[in-house]
Write a protein that holds these residues in place. Structure first.
Motif, PDB file in Angstrom:
ATOM      1  N   PHE A  20       0.388   2.764 -15.288  1.00  0.00           N
ATOM      2  CA  PHE A  20      -0.820   1.977 -15.486  1.00  0.00           C
ATOM      3  C   PHE A  20      -1.436   1.609 -14.142  1.00  0.00           C
ATOM      4  O   PHE A  20      -2.640   1.711 -13.961  1.00  0.00           O
ATOM      5  CB  PHE A  20      -0.508   0.705 -16.282  1.00  0.00           C
ATOM      6  CG  PHE A  20      -0.396   0.932 -17.759  1.00  0.00           C
ATOM      7  CD1 PHE A  20      -1.351   0.445 -18.616  1.00  0.00           C
ATOM      8  CD2 PHE A  20       0.673   1.644 -18.290  1.00  0.00           C
ATOM      9  CE1 PHE A  20      -1.260   0.644 -19.992  1.00  0.00           C
ATOM     10  CE2 PHE A  20       0.777   1.851 -19.653  1.00  0.00           C
ATOM     11  CZ  PHE A  20      -0.181   1.359 -20.510  1.00  0.00           C
ATOM     12  N   TYR A  21      -0.598   1.147 -13.201  1.00  0.00           N
ATOM     13  CA  TYR A  21      -1.089   0.832 -11.859  1.00  0.00           C
ATOM     14  C   TYR A  21       0.067   0.709 -10.881  1.00  0.00           C
ATOM     15  O   TYR A  21       1.217   0.593 -11.269  1.00  0.00           O
ATOM     16  CB  TYR A  21      -1.938  -0.451 -11.854  1.00  0.00           C
ATOM     17  CG  TYR A  21      -1.229  -1.716 -12.274  1.00  0.00           C
ATOM     18  CD1 TYR A  21      -0.695  -2.592 -11.329  1.00  0.00           C
ATOM     19  CD2 TYR A  21      -1.106  -2.068 -13.615  1.00  0.00           C
ATOM     20  CE1 TYR A  21      -0.065  -3.765 -11.711  1.00  0.00           C
ATOM     21  CE2 TYR A  21      -0.481  -3.233 -14.012  1.00  0.00           C
ATOM     22  CZ  TYR A  21       0.036  -4.081 -13.051  1.00  0.00           C
ATOM     23  OH  TYR A  21       0.673  -5.237 -13.429  1.00  0.00           O
ATOM     24  N   PHE A  22      -0.288   0.785  -9.601  1.00  0.00           N
ATOM     25  CA  PHE A  22       0.645   0.548  -8.502  1.00  0.00           C
ATOM     26  C   PHE A  22       0.250  -0.768  -7.853  1.00  0.00           C
ATOM     27  O   PHE A  22      -0.937  -1.058  -7.714  1.00  0.00           O
ATOM     28  CB  PHE A  22       0.545   1.647  -7.436  1.00  0.00           C
ATOM     29  CG  PHE A  22       0.984   3.000  -7.901  1.00  0.00           C
ATOM     30  CD1 PHE A  22       2.321   3.366  -7.858  1.00  0.00           C
ATOM     31  CD2 PHE A  22       0.059   3.922  -8.355  1.00  0.00           C
ATOM     32  CE1 PHE A  22       2.727   4.628  -8.261  1.00  0.00           C
ATOM     33  CE2 PHE A  22       0.453   5.184  -8.764  1.00  0.00           C
ATOM     34  CZ  PHE A  22       1.790   5.530  -8.719  1.00  0.00           C
ATOM     35  N   GLU A  23       1.243  -1.535  -7.429  1.00  0.00           N
ATOM     36  CA  GLU A  23       0.948  -2.798  -6.754  1.00  0.00           C
ATOM     37  C   GLU A  23       1.962  -3.030  -5.645  1.00  0.00           C
ATOM     38  O   GLU A  23       3.136  -2.712  -5.786  1.00  0.00           O
ATOM     39  CB  GLU A  23       1.008  -3.953  -7.749  1.00  0.00           C
ATOM     40  CG  GLU A  23       0.615  -5.285  -7.140  1.00  0.00           C
ATOM     41  CD  GLU A  23       0.603  -6.400  -8.171  1.00  0.00           C
ATOM     42  OE1 GLU A  23      -0.270  -7.276  -8.045  1.00  0.00           O
ATOM     43  OE2 GLU A  23       1.449  -6.417  -9.078  1.00  0.00           O
ATOM     44  N   THR A  24       1.474  -3.590  -4.539  1.00  0.00           N
ATOM     45  CA  THR A  24       2.353  -3.954  -3.439  1.00  0.00           C
ATOM     46  C   THR A  24       2.563  -5.457  -3.466  1.00  0.00           C
ATOM     47  O   THR A  24       1.608  -6.225  -3.514  1.00  0.00           O
ATOM     48  CB  THR A  24       1.754  -3.533  -2.083  1.00  0.00           C
ATOM     49  OG1 THR A  24       1.646  -2.110  -2.070  1.00  0.00           O
ATOM     50  CG2 THR A  24       2.624  -3.977  -0.929  1.00  0.00           C
ATOM     51  N   VAL A  25       3.836  -5.862  -3.446  1.00  0.00           N
ATOM     52  CA  VAL A  25       4.224  -7.271  -3.416  1.00  0.00           C
ATOM     53  C   VAL A  25       5.325  -7.406  -2.373  1.00  0.00           C
ATOM     54  O   VAL A  25       6.336  -6.697  -2.451  1.00  0.00           O
ATOM     55  CB  VAL A  25       4.751  -7.739  -4.790  1.00  0.00           C
ATOM     56  CG1 VAL A  25       5.164  -9.199  -4.742  1.00  0.00           C
ATOM     57  CG2 VAL A  25       3.723  -7.505  -5.876  1.00  0.00           C
ATOM     58  N   ASP A  26       5.134  -8.291  -1.400  1.00  0.00           N
ATOM     59  CA  ASP A  26       6.125  -8.520  -0.344  1.00  0.00           C
ATOM     60  C   ASP A  26       6.557  -7.221   0.336  1.00  0.00           C
ATOM     61  O   ASP A  26       7.748  -6.946   0.518  1.00  0.00           O
ATOM     62  CB  ASP A  26       7.357  -9.243  -0.898  1.00  0.00           C
ATOM     63  CG  ASP A  26       7.035 -10.642  -1.386  1.00  0.00           C
ATOM     64  OD1 ASP A  26       6.087 -11.249  -0.848  1.00  0.00           O
ATOM     65  OD2 ASP A  26       7.729 -11.127  -2.302  1.00  0.00           O
ATOM     66  N   ASN A  27       5.583  -6.393   0.696  1.00  0.00           N
ATOM     67  CA  ASN A  27       5.819  -5.121   1.387  1.00  0.00           C
ATOM     68  C   ASN A  27       6.645  -4.113   0.591  1.00  0.00           C
ATOM     69  O   ASN A  27       7.245  -3.207   1.153  1.00  0.00           O
ATOM     70  CB  ASN A  27       6.452  -5.344   2.770  1.00  0.00           C
ATOM     71  CG  ASN A  27       5.477  -5.977   3.722  1.00  0.00           C
ATOM     72  OD1 ASN A  27       4.293  -5.642   3.726  1.00  0.00           O
ATOM     73  ND2 ASN A  27       5.954  -6.895   4.531  1.00  0.00           N
ATOM     74  N   SER A  60      -8.028  -3.265  -5.192  1.00  0.00           N
ATOM     75  CA  SER A  60      -7.854  -4.419  -4.307  1.00  0.00           C
ATOM     76  C   SER A  60      -6.973  -3.983  -3.147  1.00  0.00           C
ATOM     77  O   SER A  60      -6.489  -2.853  -3.115  1.00  0.00           O
ATOM     78  CB  SER A  60      -7.206  -5.597  -5.048  1.00  0.00           C
ATOM     79  OG  SER A  60      -5.857  -5.322  -5.335  1.00  0.00           O
ATOM     80  N   ARG A  61      -6.762  -4.889  -2.219  1.00  0.00           N
ATOM     81  CA  ARG A  61      -5.936  -4.575  -1.065  1.00  0.00           C
ATOM     82  C   ARG A  61      -4.510  -4.205  -1.470  1.00  0.00           C
ATOM     83  O   ARG A  61      -3.837  -3.447  -0.788  1.00  0.00           O
ATOM     84  CB  ARG A  61      -5.911  -5.778  -0.124  1.00  0.00           C
ATOM     85  CG  ARG A  61      -5.836  -5.405   1.326  1.00  0.00           C
ATOM     86  CD  ARG A  61      -5.844  -6.637   2.210  1.00  0.00           C
ATOM     87  NE  ARG A  61      -4.447  -6.985   2.464  1.00  0.00           N
ATOM     88  CZ  ARG A  61      -3.890  -8.161   2.256  1.00  0.00           C
ATOM     89  NH1 ARG A  61      -4.595  -9.154   1.803  1.00  0.00           N
ATOM     90  NH2 ARG A  61      -2.636  -8.374   2.501  1.00  0.00           N
ATOM     91  N   SER A  62      -4.071  -4.701  -2.616  1.00  0.00           N
ATOM     92  CA  SER A  62      -2.682  -4.510  -3.011  1.00  0.00           C
ATOM     93  C   SER A  62      -2.493  -3.743  -4.326  1.00  0.00           C
ATOM     94  O   SER A  62      -1.387  -3.702  -4.863  1.00  0.00           O
ATOM     95  CB  SER A  62      -1.996  -5.868  -3.133  1.00  0.00           C
ATOM     96  OG  SER A  62      -2.626  -6.633  -4.140  1.00  0.00           O
ATOM     97  N   CYS A  63      -3.550  -3.091  -4.850  1.00  0.00           N
ATOM     98  CA  CYS A  63      -3.431  -2.482  -6.180  1.00  0.00           C
ATOM     99  C   CYS A  63      -4.251  -1.194  -6.323  1.00  0.00           C
ATOM    100  O   CYS A  63      -5.399  -1.129  -5.880  1.00  0.00           O
ATOM    101  CB  CYS A  63      -3.872  -3.499  -7.232  1.00  0.00           C
ATOM    102  SG  CYS A  63      -3.501  -3.030  -8.918  1.00  0.00           S
ATOM    103  N   ILE A  64      -3.646  -0.193  -6.971  1.00  0.00           N
ATOM    104  CA  ILE A  64      -4.312   1.060  -7.334  1.00  0.00           C
ATOM    105  C   ILE A  64      -4.183   1.219  -8.842  1.00  0.00           C
ATOM    106  O   ILE A  64      -3.081   1.148  -9.388  1.00  0.00           O
ATOM    107  CB  ILE A  64      -3.679   2.273  -6.624  1.00  0.00           C
ATOM    108  CG1 ILE A  64      -3.841   2.166  -5.113  1.00  0.00           C
ATOM    109  CG2 ILE A  64      -4.305   3.574  -7.127  1.00  0.00           C
ATOM    110  CD1 ILE A  64      -3.118   3.258  -4.339  1.00  0.00           C
ATOM    111  N   LEU A  65      -5.287   1.460  -9.526  1.00  0.00           N
ATOM    112  CA  LEU A  65      -5.357   1.503 -10.983  1.00  0.00           C
ATOM    113  C   LEU A  65      -5.489   2.938 -11.495  1.00  0.00           C
ATOM    114  O   LEU A  65      -6.220   3.738 -10.920  1.00  0.00           O
ATOM    115  CB  LEU A  65      -6.572   0.684 -11.441  1.00  0.00           C
ATOM    116  CG  LEU A  65      -6.971   0.728 -12.902  1.00  0.00           C
ATOM    117  CD1 LEU A  65      -5.925   0.042 -13.761  1.00  0.00           C
ATOM    118  CD2 LEU A  65      -8.316   0.056 -13.095  1.00  0.00           C
TER     119      LEU A  65
END
Length: 110
Positions: A20-27, A60-65
């Motif tokens: 569904f999406y990729f997200e970066t959290v705490d590197n 967003s800076r931290s997400c690819i949909l």
């Protein structure tokens, strides 16, 4: 095309259609599927480079949909957009990426 993700100490091959999406959290980068979350070794910018010509769009800076998992979009205040996904999740599209998301949706005919 697929990516490799880890969950509970095991390594899995994940088809892009499942994501569904990729997200970066705490590197750390995570791939979110309908009912599972996998940690990916790639950085978000690496994924963006590899998937940019496909059905994935930075929102967003931290997400690819994955735009094929997009159910609807709704304009919010300050130029931001709310993206509602097939699984009921809602993601906020930064106003900087809102227009490129709309263009990608048109290009892909979603």
């Amino acid at each position: 095309f697929s990516i490799t993700g880890e969950k509970d100490g095991e390594t899995f091959t994940i088809n892009l259609e499942q994501i569904f999406y990729f997200e970066t959290v705490d590197n750390r980068t995570y791939a979110y599927c309908e009912d599972s979350v996998y940690e990916c070794k790639q950085k978000l910018y690496e994924l963006e480079e590899r998937l940019g010509t496909m059905n994935f769009q930075r929102i967003s800076r931290s997400c690819i949909l994955n735009i094929y998992k997009l159910l609807s979009i709704r304009t919010l205040l300050n130029g931001r957009v709310e993206a509602k996904l097939e699984n009921g999740e809602k993601l906020i599209v930064n106003r900087h990426y809102a227009e490129s998301l709309r263009q990608k949706i048109e290009e892909q005919g979603v």
